[in-house]
Design a protein around this motif. Structure first.
Motif, PDB file in Angstrom:
ATOM      1  N   GLY A   1      -4.479  -6.728   3.703  1.00 48.37           N
ATOM      2  CA  GLY A   1      -5.789  -6.969   2.700  1.00 48.37           C
ATOM      3  C   GLY A   1      -6.682  -7.488   3.806  1.00 48.37           C
ATOM      4  N   GLY A   2      -7.971  -7.427   3.359  1.00 49.70           N
ATOM      5  CA  GLY A   2      -9.063  -8.085   3.875  1.00 49.70           C
ATOM      6  C   GLY A   2      -9.131  -7.248   5.662  1.00 49.70           C
ATOM      7  N   GLY A   3      -8.903  -6.086   5.608  1.00 52.65           N
ATOM      8  CA  GLY A   3      -9.092  -5.331   6.790  1.00 52.65           C
ATOM      9  C   GLY A   3      -8.389  -5.676   8.036  1.00 52.65           C
TER      10      GLY A   3
ATOM     11  N   GLU B   1      -6.817   1.990  -2.670  1.00 55.61           N
ATOM     12  CA  GLU B   1      -5.844   0.952  -3.248  1.00 55.61           C
ATOM     13  C   GLU B   1      -6.475   0.448  -4.527  1.00 55.61           C
TER      14      GLU B   1
ATOM     15  N   GLU C   1      -2.797   6.935   7.846  1.00 58.24           N
ATOM     16  CA  GLU C   1      -3.604   7.790   7.193  1.00 58.24           C
ATOM     17  C   GLU C   1      -4.597   8.531   7.852  1.00 58.24           C
ATOM     18  N   LYS C   2      -5.150   9.538   7.296  1.00 52.40           N
ATOM     19  CA  LYS C   2      -6.177  10.426   8.113  1.00 52.40           C
ATOM     20  C   LYS C   2      -7.254   9.169   8.141  1.00 52.40           C
ATOM     21  N   TYR C   3      -8.172   9.078   9.347  1.00 52.20           N
ATOM     22  CA  TYR C   3      -9.133   8.374   9.253  1.00 52.20           C
ATOM     23  C   TYR C   3     -10.369   9.364   8.847  1.00 52.20           C
ATOM     24  N   LEU C   4     -10.966   8.843   7.715  1.00 53.24           N
ATOM     25  CA  LEU C   4     -12.088   9.884   7.179  1.00 53.24           C
ATOM     26  C   LEU C   4     -13.506   9.336   7.884  1.00 53.24           C
TER      27      LEU C   4
ATOM     28  N   HIS D   1     -17.445   3.805   0.353  1.00 53.84           N
ATOM     29  CA  HIS D   1     -16.404   3.012  -0.402  1.00 53.84           C
ATOM     30  C   HIS D   1     -16.659   3.062  -1.856  1.00 53.84           C
TER      31      HIS D   1
ATOM     32  N   GLU E   1      -9.855   1.310  -6.241  1.00 59.59           N
ATOM     33  CA  GLU E   1     -10.600   1.679  -4.860  1.00 59.59           C
ATOM     34  C   GLU E   1     -10.331   3.033  -4.592  1.00 59.59           C
TER      35      GLU E   1
ATOM     36  N   HIS F   1     -14.442  -3.869   8.209  1.00 57.01           N
ATOM     37  CA  HIS F   1     -13.851  -3.300   6.993  1.00 57.01           C
ATOM     38  C   HIS F   1     -14.032  -4.440   5.873  1.00 57.01           C
TER      39      HIS F   1
ATOM     40  N   LYS G   1      -2.319   1.402   9.278  1.00 59.57           N
ATOM     41  CA  LYS G   1      -2.742   0.231   8.263  1.00 59.57           C
ATOM     42  C   LYS G   1      -1.206  -0.545   7.880  1.00 59.57           C
TER      43      LYS G   1
ATOM     44  N   LYS H   1       0.674  -1.148  -0.091  1.00 63.95           N
ATOM     45  CA  LYS H   1       0.133   0.068  -0.068  1.00 63.95           C
ATOM     46  C   LYS H   1       0.794   1.210   0.194  1.00 63.95           C
TER      47      LYS H   1
ATOM     48  N   GLN I   1     -20.384  -2.638   5.051  1.00 62.11           N
ATOM     49  CA  GLN I   1     -19.395  -3.381   5.504  1.00 62.11           C
ATOM     50  C   GLN I   1     -19.351  -3.761   6.952  1.00 62.11           C
TER      51      GLN I   1
ATOM     52  N   THR J   1     -19.511   3.850   5.462  1.00 61.89           N
ATOM     53  CA  THR J   1     -18.874   2.665   5.842  1.00 61.89           C
ATOM     54  C   THR J   1     -19.441   2.223   7.272  1.00 61.89           C
TER      55      THR J   1
ATOM     56  N   MET K   1      -5.770  -3.438  10.476  1.00 59.05           N
ATOM     57  CA  MET K   1      -6.139  -1.840  10.688  1.00 59.05           C
ATOM     58  C   MET K   1      -6.648  -1.397  11.909  1.00 59.05           C
TER      59      MET K   1
HETATM   60  P1  ADP Z   1      -8.105  -3.917   2.969  1.00 58.64           P
HETATM   61  O1  ADP Z   1      -6.882  -3.839   1.750  1.00 58.64           O
HETATM   62  O2  ADP Z   1      -7.324  -4.499   4.286  1.00 58.64           O
HETATM   63  O3  ADP Z   1      -9.396  -4.377   2.554  1.00 58.64           O
HETATM   64  P2  ADP Z   1      -8.498  -1.040   2.644  1.00 58.64           P
HETATM   65  O4  ADP Z   1      -7.406   0.106   2.557  1.00 58.64           O
HETATM   66  O5  ADP Z   1      -9.101  -1.371   1.175  1.00 58.64           O
HETATM   67  O6  ADP Z   1      -8.228  -2.179   3.217  1.00 58.64           O
HETATM   68  O7  ADP Z   1      -9.686  -0.584   3.396  1.00 58.64           O
HETATM   69  C1  ADP Z   1     -10.927  -1.492   3.765  1.00 58.64           C
HETATM   70  C2  ADP Z   1     -12.112  -0.612   4.318  1.00 58.64           C
HETATM   71  O8  ADP Z   1     -11.404  -0.039   5.674  1.00 58.64           O
HETATM   72  C3  ADP Z   1     -12.565   0.527   3.573  1.00 58.64           C
HETATM   73  O9  ADP Z   1     -13.550   0.297   2.509  1.00 58.64           O
HETATM   74  C4  ADP Z   1     -13.087   1.550   4.658  1.00 58.64           C
HETATM   75  O10 ADP Z   1     -14.354   1.111   5.139  1.00 58.64           O
HETATM   76  C5  ADP Z   1     -11.980   1.267   5.593  1.00 58.64           C
HETATM   77  N1  ADP Z   1     -11.269   2.546   5.447  1.00 58.64           N
HETATM   78  C6  ADP Z   1      -9.753   2.376   5.090  1.00 58.64           C
HETATM   79  N2  ADP Z   1      -8.942   3.305   5.169  1.00 58.64           N
HETATM   80  C7  ADP Z   1      -9.990   4.324   5.670  1.00 58.64           C
HETATM   81  C8  ADP Z   1      -9.690   5.638   5.932  1.00 58.64           C
HETATM   82  N3  ADP Z   1      -8.467   6.388   5.778  1.00 58.64           N
HETATM   83  N4  ADP Z   1     -10.524   6.338   6.582  1.00 58.64           N
HETATM   84  C9  ADP Z   1     -11.851   5.577   6.871  1.00 58.64           C
HETATM   85  N5  ADP Z   1     -12.055   4.408   6.459  1.00 58.64           N
HETATM   86  C10 ADP Z   1     -10.974   3.526   5.955  1.00 58.64           C
END
Ligand code: ADP
Length: 494
Positions: free
Chosen positions: A163-165, A287, A200-203, A208, A275, A235, A158, A116, A232, A437, A168
């Motif tokens: 992958g797969g949440g 990603e 990363e900043k958590y939005l 998604h 994504e 995640h 992260k 990532k 979701q 989300t 995180m």
């Molecule tokens: P993975 O590759 O493990 O699936 P992702 O980076 O694709 O992880 O993120 C999966 C989910 O996590 C996103 O769809 C969202 O719901 C949440 N997420 C990831 N990054 C952020 C962020 N910076 N702010 C808010 N939610 C996030």
């Protein structure tokens, strides 16, 4: 075009790819593990090769065994499906070295998006907006604290190899940061063998939204459709739809063009998904998945493009059958992932024998599954039973069709999350399209699931007693109305 393809995967996705092959007149080779010797995909294929014991590490992830199966059967190409070896550069290279075509992107493109952190660096350079944060790993707690302060809480930690949440961690304040970092590192080390973490900043309240793209070997790259995957749990996606309820033609063109720009920046070829997180009118690259995704059917339903076939044709060197102008969205499609798991018991997996199975049908319904009546779901792999897809002229009709299909679905013998999907389809906020989300938490969906399950159970019980039904009928009726009570008791009561 190829004469014979080996499918290095199992379950519904193996069948999905074999269906494309059958329509293209290509013979198929399945590979199967001990646990899958009676699986539908192994029966469906023209040939099936045993590749090892049940655990995936000893079968579906055994590169040597899979290459050997392809060589022995004379398969010219391998389709990896999703998961397993689909984003493994060693596997893509092993195919190349043995003169077998890997149906997916070139290994350098998999590599570019594999980490990532590398992906963020590459995308930033290519002018693609990324989620605010850092583009290198951080291991020192003090340094992490300083970075988090600069970005501003809440932040998300992260794993670079994630992958797969998995691994995180959302961090709301300075006090939470150090233990969260230690825990994320340790999870990342054991899950991915790489403890690199970045921030990363958590939005808050993001959606998604992702874009399906197709790129051929002659340099034609197009976006096919957008998909919203905001429903979701932990995640992980459970419900997806195409288009996104917030999409407008202008926004689609803007986001889609950036997705194409992202793909071109890494010399991407094949089907892929870019994504994004979408928040308050802005969007950021999250990603890129360098494979066919679980949720690809909703794009197929609204565009009429057969993504699996396009992917195979691209791999054989043919140009895309479509140009960007051909991509129009017709109606609305929703996908529910039907899993063998118990939504009333923390979604624990529920492997076992499906003693009765009848999938829904009728207008606008598509079911991609790898199971059958009497099939035993093994405990070794994911718990996906099927992907239930509903297509309608608009979102309202797609939801109505999904509700009707969930009502028709009969799965007896294992717990399923059918009742979860019913609860979401009924939810007023979901119906209005106002999702993000955090939807499942914010709407307290798990409590609603209990109510729906209880209702279904009562309906089943009263129907059964009105009919003076015996054990088998009780089971069938309660399942027909969707009760989670799938195992009839010996005394005939449910
Ligand atoms: P993975 O590759 O493990 O699936 P992702 O980076 O694709 O992880 O993120 C999966 C989910 O996590 C996103 O769809 C969202 O719901 C949440 N997420 C990831 N990054 C952020 C962020 N910076 N702010 C808010 N939610 C996030």
């Amino acid at each position: 075009m190829f004469n014979k393809i080996l499918i290095a995967n199992r379950g519904e996705i193996a069948i999905r790819v074999m269906r494309a092959c059958r329509e293209l007149g290509i013979s198929t080779v399945a590979v199967y593990s001990e646990a899958d010797k009676n699986a539908l995909f192994a029966k469906y294929a023209d040939e099936a090769v045993f590749v090892g014991p049940s655990p995936s590490r000893q079968s579906y992830l055994k590169i040597d065994n899979i290459i050997k199966a392809a060589m022995e059967t004379g398969a010219e190409a391998i389709h990896p499906g999703y998961g397993f070896l689909s984003e493994n550069t060693h596997f893509a290279s092993a195919c190349e070295e043995n003169g077998i075509v890997f149906i997916g992107p070139p290994s350098h493109a998999i590599d570019a998006m594999g980490s990532k952190i590398t992906a963020r660096q590459t995308m930033k350079k290519a002018g693609v907006p990324i989620v605010p944060g850092i583009e290198e790993g951080v291991s020192d707690p003090d340094e992490a604290t300083e970075i988090a302060e600069n970005i501003g809480y809440p932040i998300i930690l992260k794993p670079a190899a994630g992958g797969g949440g998995i691994g995180m961690k959302i961090v709301q304040s300075r006090e939470e940061l150090q233990p969260a970092l230690a825990s994320a590192q340790s999870i990342a080390r054991s899950a991915f063998g790489d403890e690199t973490i970045y921030i990363e900043k958590y939005l808050t309240e993001p959606r998604h939204i992702e874009f399906q793209i197709l790129a051929d070997k002659s340099g034609n790259t197009i976006y096919v459709s957008d998909r919203e995957c905001s429903i979701q749990r932990r995640h992980q996606k459970l419900i997806e739809e195409s288009p996104s309820p917030v999409m407008t033609p202008e926004l689609r063109e803007r986001m889609g063009s950036i997705a194409v720009q992202a793909a071109k920046a890494i010399g991407y070829v094949s089907a892929g998904t870019v994504e994004f997180m979408y928040s308050k009118g802005d969007f950021y690259f999250l990603e890129m998945n360098t494979r066919l995704q679980v949720e690809h059917p909703i794009t197929e339903m609204v565009t009429g493009v057969d993504l699996a076939k396009e992917q195979i044709m691209i791999a054989s060197g043919e140009p895309l059958n479509y140009s960007q102008n051909d991509m129009t969205i017709r109606g609305w499609a929703i996908e529910c992932r039907i899993n063998a798991e118990d939504p009333l018991n923390d979604f624990i997996p529920s492997p076992g024998r499906i003693s009765r199975y009848r999938s829904p049908g009728g207008p606008g319904i598509r079911v991609d599954s790898g199971v059958y009546n009497g099939y035993v779901i093994p405990p070794f792999y994911d718990s996906l039973i099927s992907k239930l897809v509903a297509h309608g002229k608009d979102r309202t009709e797609a939801i109505a069709r999904m509700e009707r299909a969930l009502f028709e679905y009969i799965i007896v013998g294992v717990h399923t999350n059918l009742v979860f999907h019913k609860a979401v389809m009924r939810n007023a906020r979901f119906r209005s399209g106002d999702i993000n989300t955090n939807f499942i938490k914010e709407e307290n969906i798990l409590e609603k699931v209990k109510e729906v399950a209880k209702e279904d159970y009562e309906k089943g019980k009263s129907l059964a007693s009105a009919l003076g039904a015996d054990t088998r009928k009780v089971a069938a009726i309660s399942a027909a109305v969707g009760t989670y009570m799938t195992q009839p008791k010996a005394n005939g009561k449910v």
